[in-house]
Design a protein around this motif. Structure first.
Motif, PDB file in Angstrom:
ATOM      1  N   MET A   1       0.840  -1.180   0.000  1.00  0.00           N
ATOM      2  CA  MET A   1       0.000   0.000   0.000  1.00  0.00           C
ATOM      3  C   MET A   1       0.891   1.251   0.000  1.00  0.00           C
ATOM      4  SD  MET A   1      -2.995   0.796   2.642  1.00  0.00           S
ATOM      5  CE  MET A   1      -3.106   2.372   3.352  1.00  0.00           C
ATOM      6  N   THR A   2       0.576   2.191  -0.846  1.00  0.00           N
ATOM      7  CA  THR A   2       1.356   3.434  -0.908  1.00  0.00           C
ATOM      8  C   THR A   2       0.593   4.554  -0.215  1.00  0.00           C
ATOM      9  OG1 THR A   2       0.423   4.057  -3.036  1.00  0.00           O
ATOM     10  CG2 THR A   2       2.462   2.785  -3.077  1.00  0.00           C
ATOM     11  N   MET A   3       1.356   5.522   0.265  1.00  0.00           N
ATOM     12  CA  MET A   3       0.772   6.683   0.923  1.00  0.00           C
ATOM     13  C   MET A   3       1.405   7.935   0.334  1.00  0.00           C
ATOM     14  SD  MET A   3       0.872   7.817   4.892  1.00  0.00           S
ATOM     15  CE  MET A   3       2.318   8.851   4.823  1.00  0.00           C
ATOM     16  N   THR A   4       0.575   8.889  -0.082  1.00  0.00           N
ATOM     17  CA  THR A   4       1.061  10.160  -0.601  1.00  0.00           C
ATOM     18  C   THR A   4       0.665  11.266   0.363  1.00  0.00           C
ATOM     19  OG1 THR A   4       0.897   9.410  -2.888  1.00  0.00           O
ATOM     20  CG2 THR A   4       0.976  11.781  -2.523  1.00  0.00           C
ATOM     21  N   ALA A   5       1.621  12.121   0.687  1.00  0.00           N
ATOM     22  CA  ALA A   5       1.360  13.244   1.581  1.00  0.00           C
ATOM     23  C   ALA A   5       1.718  14.545   0.882  1.00  0.00           C
ATOM     24  CB  ALA A   5       2.184  13.092   2.852  1.00  0.00           C
ATOM     25  N   GLN A  56      16.642   8.259  -2.057  1.00  0.00           N
ATOM     26  CA  GLN A  56      16.841   7.464  -0.848  1.00  0.00           C
ATOM     27  C   GLN A  56      17.648   8.286   0.145  1.00  0.00           C
ATOM     28  OE1 GLN A  56      18.842   4.026  -2.317  1.00  0.00           O
ATOM     29  NE2 GLN A  56      20.819   5.022  -2.487  1.00  0.00           N
ATOM     30  N   THR A  57      17.475   7.976   1.424  1.00  0.00           N
ATOM     31  CA  THR A  57      18.273   8.651   2.432  1.00  0.00           C
ATOM     32  C   THR A  57      19.731   8.243   2.270  1.00  0.00           C
ATOM     33  OG1 THR A  57      17.770   6.883   3.998  1.00  0.00           O
ATOM     34  CG2 THR A  57      16.399   8.862   4.107  1.00  0.00           C
ATOM     35  N   GLU A  58      20.622   9.055   2.828  1.00  0.00           N
ATOM     36  CA  GLU A  58      22.045   8.756   2.680  1.00  0.00           C
ATOM     37  C   GLU A  58      22.416   7.388   3.241  1.00  0.00           C
ATOM     38  OE1 GLU A  58      24.325  12.033   4.208  1.00  0.00           O
ATOM     39  OE2 GLU A  58      24.403  12.912   2.215  1.00  0.00           O
ATOM     40  N   ASP A  59      21.736   6.962   4.317  1.00  0.00           N
ATOM     41  CA  ASP A  59      22.046   5.648   4.889  1.00  0.00           C
ATOM     42  C   ASP A  59      21.246   4.519   4.222  1.00  0.00           C
ATOM     43  OD1 ASP A  59      19.491   5.953   5.883  1.00  0.00           O
ATOM     44  OD2 ASP A  59      20.089   5.901   7.996  1.00  0.00           O
ATOM     45  N   ARG A  60      20.468   4.882   3.187  1.00  0.00           N
ATOM     46  CA  ARG A  60      19.676   3.940   2.393  1.00  0.00           C
ATOM     47  C   ARG A  60      18.598   3.216   3.200  1.00  0.00           C
ATOM     48  NH1 ARG A  60      24.835   1.753  -0.892  1.00  0.00           N
ATOM     49  NH2 ARG A  60      24.998   3.519  -2.277  1.00  0.00           N
ATOM     50  N   SER A  61      18.195   3.801   4.335  1.00  0.00           N
ATOM     51  CA  SER A  61      17.182   3.172   5.162  1.00  0.00           C
ATOM     52  C   SER A  61      15.764   3.503   4.713  1.00  0.00           C
ATOM     53  CB  SER A  61      17.355   3.578   6.630  1.00  0.00           C
ATOM     54  OG  SER A  61      17.122   4.975   6.777  1.00  0.00           O
ATOM     55  N   ASP A  62      15.608   4.514   3.870  1.00  0.00           N
ATOM     56  CA  ASP A  62      14.282   4.939   3.444  1.00  0.00           C
ATOM     57  C   ASP A  62      14.333   5.379   1.989  1.00  0.00           C
ATOM     58  OD1 ASP A  62      11.594   5.425   3.740  1.00  0.00           O
ATOM     59  OD2 ASP A  62      11.818   7.142   5.060  1.00  0.00           O
ATOM     60  N   THR A  63      13.274   5.112   1.234  1.00  0.00           N
ATOM     61  CA  THR A  63      13.152   5.567  -0.152  1.00  0.00           C
ATOM     62  C   THR A  63      11.776   6.183  -0.348  1.00  0.00           C
ATOM     63  OG1 THR A  63      12.308   3.451  -0.922  1.00  0.00           O
ATOM     64  CG2 THR A  63      14.683   3.766  -1.030  1.00  0.00           C
ATOM     65  N   GLY A  64      11.647   6.993  -1.378  1.00  0.00           N
ATOM     66  CA  GLY A  64      10.367   7.599  -1.687  1.00  0.00           C
ATOM     67  C   GLY A  64      10.384   8.233  -3.058  1.00  0.00           C
ATOM     68  N   GLU A  65       9.196   8.647  -3.491  1.00  0.00           N
ATOM     69  CA  GLU A  65       9.062   9.406  -4.734  1.00  0.00           C
ATOM     70  C   GLU A  65       8.571  10.793  -4.363  1.00  0.00           C
ATOM     71  OE1 GLU A  65       6.859   7.371  -7.731  1.00  0.00           O
ATOM     72  OE2 GLU A  65       7.994   5.517  -7.451  1.00  0.00           O
ATOM     73  N   PHE A  66       9.184  11.799  -4.969  1.00  0.00           N
ATOM     74  CA  PHE A  66       8.953  13.180  -4.590  1.00  0.00           C
ATOM     75  C   PHE A  66       8.591  14.023  -5.801  1.00  0.00           C
ATOM     76  CE2 PHE A  66      11.934  11.183  -1.774  1.00  0.00           C
ATOM     77  CZ  PHE A  66      11.567  11.609  -0.508  1.00  0.00           C
ATOM     78  N   ASP A  80       6.469  19.430  -3.166  1.00  0.00           N
ATOM     79  CA  ASP A  80       5.007  19.415  -3.216  1.00  0.00           C
ATOM     80  C   ASP A  80       4.441  18.210  -2.507  1.00  0.00           C
ATOM     81  OD1 ASP A  80       4.530  21.806  -4.520  1.00  0.00           O
ATOM     82  OD2 ASP A  80       4.484  20.908  -6.507  1.00  0.00           O
ATOM     83  N   SER A  81       4.965  17.027  -2.839  1.00  0.00           N
ATOM     84  CA  SER A  81       4.420  15.814  -2.239  1.00  0.00           C
ATOM     85  C   SER A  81       5.477  14.724  -2.175  1.00  0.00           C
ATOM     86  CB  SER A  81       3.207  15.317  -3.016  1.00  0.00           C
ATOM     87  OG  SER A  81       3.589  14.870  -4.293  1.00  0.00           O
ATOM     88  N   VAL A  82       5.211  13.757  -1.303  1.00  0.00           N
ATOM     89  CA  VAL A  82       6.082  12.595  -1.162  1.00  0.00           C
ATOM     90  C   VAL A  82       5.197  11.347  -1.122  1.00  0.00           C
ATOM     91  CG1 VAL A  82       6.154  12.828   1.350  1.00  0.00           C
ATOM     92  CG2 VAL A  82       7.905  11.491   0.197  1.00  0.00           C
TER      93      VAL A  82
END
Length: 85
Positions: A1-5, A56-66, A80-82
């Motif tokens: 499931m994806t979530m957009t904020a 992705q975060t520098e430590d590669r612990s999180d990814t997302g589309e922005f 605008d959104s993530v």
């Protein structure tokens, strides 16, 4: 499931060769893919005013589309959104 904020926060975006490379939003993000998403035509000049990026975060612990958009009033960029998977 994806979530957009919806975020609508200013970000510091670093461009390399005219493309997004890194930005800071709560932590440092490294761009892994970028697609132009909006253009501004000024005579013979064409400027990208929006980007869809995967990062992705520098430590590669999180990814997302922005979604990033140029803020002409402030002369910078706005997140605008993530979307998280």
């Amino acid at each position: 499931m994806t979530m957009t904020a919806r975020v609508a926060e200013r970000v510091n975006l670093l461009l390399e060769n005219g493309r997004p490379a890194r930005f800071f939003w709560r932590e440092r993000w490294t761009v892994t893919a970028a697609t132009p998403d909006g253009f501004e035509f000024l005579g013979n000049d064409v400027r990208v005013v929006g980007w869809r990026v995967r990062a992705q975060t520098e430590d590669r612990s999180d990814t997302g589309e922005f979604e990033l958009a140029r803020d002409p009033a402030a002369g910078g960029w706005v997140l605008d959104s993530v979307t998280y998977a």
